[in-house]
Design an enzyme around this catalytic site. Structure first.
Site, PDB file in Angstrom:
ATOM      1  N   ASP A  87      40.774  35.025  34.577  1.00 29.33           N
ATOM      2  CA  ASP A  87      41.419  33.747  34.898  1.00 29.33           C
ATOM      3  C   ASP A  87      40.864  33.208  36.207  1.00 29.33           C
ATOM      4  O   ASP A  87      40.323  33.953  37.034  1.00 29.33           O
ATOM      5  CB  ASP A  87      42.948  33.911  34.992  1.00 29.33           C
ATOM      6  CG  ASP A  87      43.398  34.840  36.122  1.00 29.33           C
ATOM      7  OD1 ASP A  87      42.763  35.906  36.313  1.00 29.33           O
ATOM      8  OD2 ASP A  87      44.377  34.506  36.812  1.00 29.33           O
ATOM      9  N   GLU A 147      45.388  37.527  37.362  1.00 29.43           N
ATOM     10  CA  GLU A 147      45.254  38.018  38.737  1.00 29.43           C
ATOM     11  C   GLU A 147      45.625  36.935  39.750  1.00 29.43           C
ATOM     12  O   GLU A 147      46.221  37.218  40.790  1.00 29.43           O
ATOM     13  CB  GLU A 147      43.817  38.486  38.998  1.00 29.43           C
ATOM     14  CG  GLU A 147      43.648  39.327  40.262  1.00 29.43           C
ATOM     15  CD  GLU A 147      43.424  38.518  41.519  1.00 29.43           C
ATOM     16  OE1 GLU A 147      43.590  39.064  42.618  1.00 29.43           O
ATOM     17  OE2 GLU A 147      43.090  37.311  41.429  1.00 29.43           O
TER      18      GLU A 147
HETATM   19 ZN   LIG Z   1      39.650  37.128  42.363  1.00 30.43          ZN
END
Ligand SMILES: [Zn+2]
Length: 381
Positions: A87, A147
């Site tokens: 992501d 993340e």
């Molecule tokens: Zn990163």
């Protein structure tokens, strides 16, 4: 190693373009799924069909995909894990105004540095080892999709994988080619005051101002900073009210705290959870304080396990003619979780570049071969 990458630089850059040109904003499950499918396809083209594959549904968050390829020796041994998030912070549509492009040594594009290059780097590190006939450990590539928004879905899978790894490598952006051995931990807080709206001229006494109440809380929040212990506080946004002549019915501030010590993380999180309005606001029943405090990532500090891994990395670097000087940085990564468990982890092994989360995000093409060789060295037996 480096020579192999340099000889195949066009292919490496094309692989990078392929996955950078799949937009994967953390909040868009449809795009995340499509991006993950493309990354999986690329990985299989580059390394062959994985010997093992497991997908953990992420719900609203991006799914976690684990791909494993065997090492060169037949004996079963612990894999080396590369943890990569697919992501990015860039919203859908960014590519239409900012496609991947190259100017001299600079390669720019949304997410190239943080951290799509790390995925391509992992694949090419194994290719380089195979091509040179250098024995290497089994590889586990762990692709996570949340993340940038706290690793809610990724964290348990990452922690389990790291516990079953010889070492976990995190090819997040490097610090000018240097690994990162210390990262700050974080506390996020959303502080909201609910009040009652009223006309500021006709009947102010019928209102209860959320803006006035929040304004007196802000200095209390800022006072939680302790720079001498590495604890910083930022009130990043402050919003409230609807107009000059309206007593504000709502106000909110978003707070970002960074800490270097776990004890500080606890102190600040506890203090934020214990915030209360001072008088005269406290006794005004029309005002309500709402607190959402998230002490997400613990600080990362060297542990015996990660120091041993770092010693090995320094040896690998020395063989490549490089001297490493690990750095401390403010930003947190998934390595924070692994380090907190006392497991061996090396972070900041990825691209050389600047501007993660910023419009000048770029990587240096001259850093691709050296960083890939460094990663490859940690995969050798
Ligand atoms: Zn990163």
């Amino acid at each position: 190693m480096e020579q192999f990458i340099t000889e195949h630089l066009d292919d490496v850059l094309e692989d990078l373009r392929r996955i950078v040109h799949c937009e994967t904003p953390s909040q868009d499950k449809t795009l995340l799924d499509a991006g993950l499918a493309e990354i999986r396809a690329l990985a299989c083209e580059r390394l062959g069909e994985p010997a093992h594959e497991a997908r953990t549904p992420g719900g609203a968050f991006g799914d976690v995909l684990e791909l494993r390829w065997p090492g060169s020796s037949v004996e079963a041994e612990q894999p080396v894990t590369s943890v990569c998030h697919y992501d990015t912070v860039w919203p859908a549509g960014t590519l239409s105004v900012w496609p991947m492009s190259i100017e001299g040594d600079r390669l720019t594009g949304p997410g190239v540095l943080d951290m799509k290059f790390g995925i391509v780097q992992t694949l090419w590190a194994v290719r380089a080892l195979r091509s040179a006939g250098i024995p290497h450990a089994p590889l586990r590539l762990l692709l996570t999709g949340d993340e940038e928004i706290g690793s809610v879905a990724g964290r348990p899978v990452i922690e389990a994988a790291a516990a079953d790894s010889r070492v976990t490598l995190v090819p997040e952006p490097s610090a000018s080619g240097q690994p990162k051995d210390r990262r700050k931990g974080m506390v996020f807080a959303d502080v909201t005051v609910h009040g009652v709206e009223a006309h500021a001229g006709l009947e102010p006494e019928n209102g209860a101002s959320a803006v006035h109440a929040l304004a007196v809380l802000v200095p209390q929040i800022v006072a939680l900073a302790a720079p001498e212990r590495g604890t910083t506080v930022n009130v990043g946004t402050l919003q409230g009210g609807t107009g000059r002549n309206v007593v504000a019915g709502q106000a909110q501030c978003l707070v970002d705290v960074r800490v270097t010590e776990t004890a500080e993380q606890e102190r600040v999180a506890d203090a934020l959870r214990a915030l209360s309005l001072p008088e005269p606001y406290r006794s005004d029943e029309r005002l309500r304080l709402e607190l959402d405090v998230d002490a997400n990532r613990p600080p990362m500090n060297p542990t015996p396990a990660s120091e041993a891994a770092m010693a090995q990395l320094k040896q690998v670097a020395a063989a490549l003619g490089r001297e490493l000087a690990p750095r401390m940085v403010g930003g947190a990564s998934d390595a924070n979780f692994i380090s907190a468990l006392g497991l061996p982890v090396l972070d900041g092994l990825g691209a050389v570049g600047e501007g993660p989360h910023a419009w000048h995000e770029h990587i240096l093409i001259s850093g691709i071969a050296p960083q890939t060789a460094l990663l490859a060295g940690m995969l050798t037996e």
